[in-house]
Design an enzyme around this catalytic site. Structure first.
Site, short mmCIF file in Angstrom:
data_model
loop_
_atom_site.label_atom_id
_atom_site.label_comp_id
_atom_site.label_asym_id
_atom_site.label_seq_id
_atom_site.Cartn_x
_atom_site.Cartn_y
_atom_site.Cartn_z
CD GLU A 1 10.71 68.77 3.31
OE1 GLU A 1 10.01 67.95 2.67
OE2 GLU A 1 10.77 68.78 4.55
CG HIS B 1 13.10 61.65 5.71
ND1 HIS B 1 13.32 61.53 7.07
CD2 HIS B 1 14.11 62.42 5.22
CE1 HIS B 1 14.42 62.21 7.38
NE2 HIS B 1 14.92 62.75 6.29
CG ASP C 1 20.54 61.27 6.47
OD1 ASP C 1 20.92 61.45 5.30
OD2 ASP C 1 19.91 62.13 7.14
CG HIS D 1 17.82 64.88 8.49
ND1 HIS D 1 18.75 65.09 7.49
CD2 HIS D 1 17.49 66.11 8.96
CE1 HIS D 1 18.97 66.40 7.35
NE2 HIS D 1 18.23 67.04 8.23
CG ASP E 1 22.60 64.48 6.27
OD1 ASP E 1 23.04 63.41 6.74
OD2 ASP E 1 21.40 64.63 5.93
CE1 TYR F 1 20.39 66.93 0.85
CE2 TYR F 1 20.73 66.79 3.22
CZ TYR F 1 20.11 66.34 2.07
OH TYR F 1 19.24 65.30 2.14
C1 FKS Z 1 15.92 73.31 5.47
C2 FKS Z 1 15.05 72.33 6.25
C3 FKS Z 1 15.12 70.97 5.61
C4 FKS Z 1 14.15 68.80 5.41
C5 FKS Z 1 15.37 67.98 5.64
C6 FKS Z 1 15.35 66.72 4.80
C7 FKS Z 1 16.55 65.85 5.01
C8 FKS Z 1 16.60 64.70 4.02
C9 FKS Z 1 17.64 63.63 4.32
C10 FKS Z 1 17.61 62.58 3.20
F1 FKS Z 1 18.52 61.64 3.42
F2 FKS Z 1 16.44 62.01 3.12
F3 FKS Z 1 17.91 63.13 2.04
N1 FKS Z 1 14.16 70.04 6.14
N2 FKS Z 1 15.37 74.62 5.51
O1 FKS Z 1 18.94 64.18 4.37
O2 FKS Z 1 17.43 63.00 5.55
ZN ZN Z 2 19.59 63.74 6.14
#
Ligand code: FKS
Ligand code: ZN
Length: 343
Positions: free
Chosen positions: A117, A159, A195, A197, A284, A323
């Site tokens: 992505e 990440h 976070d 994630h 997030d 986001y």
């Molecule tokens: C949307 C799917 C998104 C990727 C998600 C990345 C998250 C990034 C994060 C960071 F802190 F690094 F920015 N998949 N269709 O929020 O962990």
């Molecule tokens: Zn994240």
């Protein structure tokens, strides 16, 4: 609390994110940082300073030389090869294939990416370097005795592994800052990743080490990105066994449950007797986040900011994800102001 900010983050302004089979405008966009900065000013959080320029030495303490060389030249090589769009990998060294670095730029993208992505564009490397400078400048304030500091940086970093990019991350700002603190007098450093994630990159970098504790609260990887990292049974290896703590939580998790996980994380951190705390501050976990599934409300951010402050540790906050762009400033500054209220 001091905020470190660089407008060079704007050099990271790619037009595409591969999502749902389409190339869409990236969730990780310039407005995020600008809105957080506005809120820092509006709330009167404290002084805002530009970063000092650090060389690549600090980044080389956590990333490999070949990976940094790749990031530095990826866009130039991709454009020179005649590609019309932004750089996106389309072939990976998957199971039973060789982990051998290709010469061709398209092959090298797949070699160093763990996800697709995250497009690379013209200013991506310069912006990623500026983000590291922001994190290091803030870390320097902690080293010099500040009780707290905020690295308002993007692109994010948690990440990014030793030699892998993806999930909007290239250089691991929080890991580089933590290593900097280790190299400048801190015997032990704890990283708390809040976070949504899992911080697979940070975990990877410190997985075999007992001097840097990594604790993460995140969406269960069986149903959330990055899918292949962040399970509760990943606890570290070799000397680092017991120095990684993953606290995954299911879809719909609200503040009651999340706060219990935070309390467990803070107990582990207290037991570790750390000299400094680095918080990978993702926003997030917010209920209205478009790509995540926890349910924290804006008032909860201020509330957990106070819990972080009550830990009584020198604390470096490093911005990661978030986001729900309209609310990212309120929520980020909520945490920081909550922290400040305890000092
Ligand atoms: C949307 C799917 C998104 C990727 C998600 C990345 C998250 C990034 C994060 C960071 F802190 F690094 F920015 N998949 N269709 O929020 O962990
Ligand atoms: Zn994240």
């Amino acid at each position: 609390m001091i905020t470190v900010f660089s407008d060079r983050h704007r050099l990271r302004n790619v037009k595409t994110e591969l999502s749902g089979g389409l190339l869409v405008p990236p969730h990780e966009c310039c407005e995020r940082a600008e809105i957080v900065l506005e809120r820092v000013k509006l709330a009167g959080l404290g002084e805002i300073v530009a970063p000092d320029a650090f060389g690549l030495e600090c980044s080389l303490r956590v990333h490999t030389p070949d990976y940094l060389e790749f990031l530095a030249e990826a866009w130039t090589l991709w454009a020179a090869a005649g590609n019309a769009g932004e750089a996106i990998p389309d072939c990976w060294p998957a199971r039973r294939m060789l982990q051998r670095r290709p010469q061709d730029i398209s092959g090298r993208l797949g070699f160093y990416a763990f996800a697709a992505e995250t497009s690379i564009g013209a200013g991506t490397w310069q912006a990623a370097r500026a983000a590291v400078d922001v994190a290091l400048t803030a870390a320097q304030r902690i080293e010099r005795g500040a009780p707290g500091a905020f690295a308002l940086c993007r692109p994010p970093g948690h990440h990014a592994a030793r030699d892998l990019y993806g999930g909007y991350c290239f250089l691991n700002n929080a890991a580089i800052a933590a290593q900097y603190l280790r190299d400048h007098g801190a015997a032990r450093v704890a990283i708390l990743d809040v976070d949504f994630h899992h911080g697979n990159g940070t975990q990877d970098i410190f997985y075999d080490r007992a001097d840097v504790l990594f604790v993460s609260l995140h969406g269960d990887p069986s149903e959330a990105f990055p899918y292949f990292s962040g399970f509760a049974d990943e606890t570290g290896c070799a000397h680092g066994l017991g120095y990684t703590l993953n606290l995954p939580m299911p879809r719909g998790t609200g503040f009651e449950v999340w706060r219990e996980a935070l309390a467990a994380a803070l107990r582990r951190i207290a037991e570790f007797r750390t000299d400094a705390l680095v918080v990978s501050l993702g926003l997030d976990t917010f209920e209205a986040d478009p790509i995540s599934f926890f349910r924290l409300g804006s008032e909860d951010f201020a509330s957990y900011g106070r819990l972080l402050g009550e830990a009584g540790l020198p604390t470096l906050f490093v911005l990661e994800g978030g986001y729900a762009v309209a609310e990212i400033g309120v929520n980020a500054v909520g945490v920081l102001a909550g922290f400040e209220a305890t000092r």
